[in-house]
Write an enzyme that holds these catalytic residues in place. Structure first.
Site, PDB file in Angstrom:
ATOM      1  N   HIS A  57       1.567   5.733  -2.611  1.00 33.30           N
ATOM      2  CA  HIS A  57       2.298   5.961  -1.356  1.00 33.30           C
ATOM      3  C   HIS A  57       3.128   4.727  -0.991  1.00 33.30           C
ATOM      4  O   HIS A  57       4.314   4.835  -0.657  1.00 33.30           O
ATOM      5  CB  HIS A  57       1.280   6.270  -0.250  1.00 33.30           C
ATOM      6  CG  HIS A  57       1.859   6.449   1.111  1.00 33.30           C
ATOM      7  ND1 HIS A  57       1.924   7.678   1.740  1.00 33.30           N
ATOM      8  CD2 HIS A  57       2.391   5.568   1.999  1.00 33.30           C
ATOM      9  CE1 HIS A  57       2.462   7.541   2.934  1.00 33.30           C
ATOM     10  NE2 HIS A  57       2.764   6.259   3.124  1.00 33.30           N
ATOM     11  N   GLU A  58       2.511   3.547  -1.069  1.00 33.08           N
ATOM     12  CA  GLU A  58       3.217   2.314  -0.717  1.00 33.08           C
ATOM     13  C   GLU A  58       4.325   1.988  -1.707  1.00 33.08           C
ATOM     14  O   GLU A  58       5.371   1.458  -1.324  1.00 33.08           O
ATOM     15  CB  GLU A  58       2.224   1.155  -0.617  1.00 33.08           C
ATOM     16  CG  GLU A  58       1.148   1.328   0.445  1.00 33.08           C
ATOM     17  CD  GLU A  58       1.730   1.558   1.829  1.00 33.08           C
ATOM     18  OE1 GLU A  58       2.814   1.007   2.133  1.00 33.08           O
ATOM     19  OE2 GLU A  58       1.115   2.306   2.621  1.00 33.08           O
ATOM     20  N   HIS A  61       7.528   3.631  -0.748  1.00 36.10           N
ATOM     21  CA  HIS A  61       8.324   2.826   0.173  1.00 36.10           C
ATOM     22  C   HIS A  61       9.041   1.695  -0.561  1.00 36.10           C
ATOM     23  O   HIS A  61      10.245   1.476  -0.388  1.00 36.10           O
ATOM     24  CB  HIS A  61       7.418   2.205   1.251  1.00 36.10           C
ATOM     25  CG  HIS A  61       6.786   3.181   2.183  1.00 36.10           C
ATOM     26  ND1 HIS A  61       7.507   4.146   2.850  1.00 36.10           N
ATOM     27  CD2 HIS A  61       5.493   3.324   2.588  1.00 36.10           C
ATOM     28  CE1 HIS A  61       6.692   4.847   3.627  1.00 36.10           C
ATOM     29  NE2 HIS A  61       5.472   4.369   3.481  1.00 36.10           N
ATOM     30  N   ASP A 152       4.836   5.756   9.455  1.00 35.85           N
ATOM     31  CA  ASP A 152       6.058   6.266   8.832  1.00 35.85           C
ATOM     32  C   ASP A 152       6.827   7.207   9.753  1.00 35.85           C
ATOM     33  O   ASP A 152       8.051   7.117   9.865  1.00 35.85           O
ATOM     34  CB  ASP A 152       5.707   6.995   7.520  1.00 35.85           C
ATOM     35  CG  ASP A 152       5.058   6.069   6.501  1.00 35.85           C
ATOM     36  OD1 ASP A 152       5.234   4.837   6.624  1.00 35.85           O
ATOM     37  OD2 ASP A 152       4.373   6.580   5.601  1.00 35.85           O
TER      38      ASP A 152
END
Length: 243
Positions: A57-58, A61, A152
């Protein structure tokens, strides 16, 4: 940095785990100890798989930010989740919008993958390993899209506001909504006895408050016009942001 350990580098970005993560591992062992060694191994394996999903997930980004020429200093794993420390405190609205959405998109894609794999085994319930991972990633993506700045969803909300009213006012509004959401989440967590959710709510409150104060100090010295962001000397400032 003194209280974290390096897990290595991927795509040129260092991933570290905070020392407090040991408490999570201890909790996983104690909560499954009654089921014997097999249950302990299963619990630890699932915990590692969940946090591997958090890392993915990170990286959503971080790699999206890189596509806009914005570097990520490191990804740090904490007991309450992960933080991608991206250079620069603010981005133009379109870039912030895309970077903020990238993490939940990765979580939803992983959820779809694990649902597909669990369907092959005939068990889509959260009682199976793959099914539980699918639901965990679905929950991770959905939870992060809540408009609770600086999560987010809150950053997406701020990006939309920034395009109309500039980053300072947008941050003030997004932070106010974030603190209201944190208060509601905390009240629910206390009423239902969810300790970890209470910790998350407290973290969100202070993080939103800190972001609002940082924006006020920064834009008291510079422009609040989004069109000037990339032309203002020294902007974006160095000093990471957390996702």
């Amino acid at each position: 940095m003194q209280w974290s350990w390096s897990l290595g580098r991927l795509f040129g970005i260092e991933t570290r785990v905070h020392a407090s993560f040991v408490l999570v591992l201890l909790w996983a062992v104690l909560s499954s100890y009654g089921g014997g060694p097999a249950a302990v191994i299963y619990g630890l394996a699932f915990l590692v798989a969940v946090f591997a999903s958090v890392v993915a997930h990170e990286f959503g980004h971080a790699l999206t930010a890189r596509s806009y020429g914005i570097a990520t200093r490191q990804i740090l794993l904490l007991p309450i989740g992960g933080v991608a420390q991206i250079e620069g405190a603010h981005m133009p609205p379109r870039e912030e919008f895309m970077v903020a959405l990238a993490g939940p998109v990765v979580s939803f894609l992983l959820s779809g993958l694990f649902f597909a794999l669990s369907a092959l085994t005939g068990d889509l319930s959260p009682h199976s390993f793959l099914g539980a991972l699918a639901w965990a990633n679905l929950g991770l993506g959905a939870f992060n899209l809540l408009p609770a700045f600086p999560m987010d969803g809150g950053r997406v909300f701020r990006a939309l506001l920034s395009a109309r009213m500039g980053p300072l006012r947008a941050t003030e509004i997004a932070a106010a909504v974030g603190k209201f959401a944190a208060f509601g989440l905390g009240a629910y967590a206390i009423a239902s006895g969810r300790t970890m959710m209470t910790v998350v709510a407290v973290f969100l409150w202070f993080a939103a408050n800190g972001e609002a104060g940082l924006a006020a100090r920064r834009y008291s010295r510079g422009t609040d016009d989004p069109a000037q962001w990339r032309r203002t000397s020294g902007f974006p400032p160095r000093g990471g942001r957390g996702w």
